[in-house]
Design a protein around this motif. Sequence first.
Motif, short mmCIF file in Angstrom:
data_model
loop_
_atom_site.label_atom_id
_atom_site.label_comp_id
_atom_site.label_asym_id
_atom_site.label_seq_id
_atom_site.Cartn_x
_atom_site.Cartn_y
_atom_site.Cartn_z
N ARG A 133 0.82 -1.22 0.00
CA ARG A 133 0.00 0.00 0.00
C ARG A 133 0.85 1.26 0.00
O ARG A 133 0.57 2.23 0.70
CB ARG A 133 -0.95 0.00 1.19
CG ARG A 133 -2.04 -1.04 1.10
CD ARG A 133 -3.00 -0.93 2.28
NE ARG A 133 -4.07 -1.90 2.15
CZ ARG A 133 -5.00 -2.11 3.08
NH1 ARG A 133 -4.97 -1.40 4.22
NH2 ARG A 133 -5.94 -3.01 2.90
N GLY A 134 1.93 1.24 -0.77
CA GLY A 134 2.77 2.42 -0.91
C GLY A 134 3.79 2.60 0.18
O GLY A 134 4.67 3.47 0.07
N ASP A 135 3.72 1.80 1.23
CA ASP A 135 4.69 1.89 2.32
C ASP A 135 5.77 0.82 2.15
O ASP A 135 5.50 -0.29 1.69
CB ASP A 135 4.01 1.68 3.68
CG ASP A 135 3.06 2.81 4.03
OD1 ASP A 135 3.36 3.95 3.63
OD2 ASP A 135 2.05 2.55 4.68
N THR A 136 6.99 1.16 2.51
CA THR A 136 8.11 0.22 2.45
C THR A 136 8.51 -0.19 3.86
O THR A 136 8.77 0.66 4.71
CB THR A 136 9.32 0.85 1.73
OG1 THR A 136 8.95 1.20 0.39
CG2 THR A 136 10.48 -0.14 1.68
N LEU A 137 8.51 -1.49 4.11
CA LEU A 137 8.89 -2.02 5.41
C LEU A 137 10.18 -2.81 5.23
O LEU A 137 10.27 -3.67 4.35
CB LEU A 137 7.80 -2.92 5.98
CG LEU A 137 6.44 -2.27 6.31
CD1 LEU A 137 5.57 -2.19 5.06
CD2 LEU A 137 5.73 -3.04 7.41
N VAL A 138 11.18 -2.53 6.07
CA VAL A 138 12.49 -3.17 5.97
C VAL A 138 12.80 -3.88 7.28
O VAL A 138 12.66 -3.29 8.36
CB VAL A 138 13.59 -2.14 5.64
CG1 VAL A 138 14.94 -2.84 5.54
CG2 VAL A 138 13.27 -1.41 4.34
N HIS A 139 13.23 -5.14 7.18
CA HIS A 139 13.57 -5.93 8.36
C HIS A 139 14.96 -6.54 8.17
O HIS A 139 15.36 -6.87 7.05
CB HIS A 139 12.56 -7.07 8.56
CG HIS A 139 11.14 -6.63 8.61
ND1 HIS A 139 10.59 -6.01 9.70
CD2 HIS A 139 10.15 -6.71 7.68
CE1 HIS A 139 9.32 -5.74 9.46
NE2 HIS A 139 9.03 -6.16 8.24
#
Length: 262
Positions: A133-139
């Motif tokens: 949804r347009g957000d970038t999540l980095v782990h």
Amino acid sequence: MHCAKPERRTPARRLHALVAVGLLAAAWLAGGGAHGAELEPFAHVYRGKISFVPVEAAVTLERDDDGQWRFDSVSRTRGWAAWKKGEIEESSRFELTGEGLRPLTYRKLDGFSDRDRNVATRFTRREVSSVYRGDTLVHSAQDGPVYDLLSLRLALRLDLARDRLAERYEVVDGRGRLRTITISRHGTEAISTGFGRLEAERLEYSTRSDRRYVVWFAPELDHVLVRLEEHRDGRLRGWLTLSSRTDEAKRRRGTRPQSEEP
């Protein structure tokens, strides 16, 4: 970081919920030798119901010319619910190394939902990056392997066949969030499938406090995943059972797929 609000799920959205297990696994299905040491291309079909809605999932594993593997799953309604058009497509690309299975990319296209639920994930040895949804999540991925919803199925199957099943696995879910699942073993049970009743090893795990998943792998079919269930709030909400399968050896011989169909 985006936080989605709780939503009331329609029957079609509940299909998304089970597939998001990996179907977890969702589940989740490598072809292999007697000891699960090698992968072989295959095509499997699963049938079942999600909140009384009949569904079918087609799952395939193929090897590209560059040596990488592609694991695909396409789920759709069937029977009286077939009027509900749309599909949920998932695709995982991975490679096999001396360390085991290493995911490269994961993509999910949700054609059932009326909201944007698509996700794209990329894996490196240092981090996992997802766009939702347009957000970038980095782990971080430096503490050990991280799987997507499809490659997790393969990891569970291979590890079970090699008798090296871990207690915990790291997985990125359908919204790009990092989850730790704890695996518990519950012996063997006879499961009805498109091939009759098979003895299968039962595993259970939870991704949230209100959700429990049960999966069965059949040793006599090279530890193929033969059934999975989703339980929510103590009730069975959905299930899928292996209906037919074609492995690479049968395709080379021109053998018709095994199936419960006449």
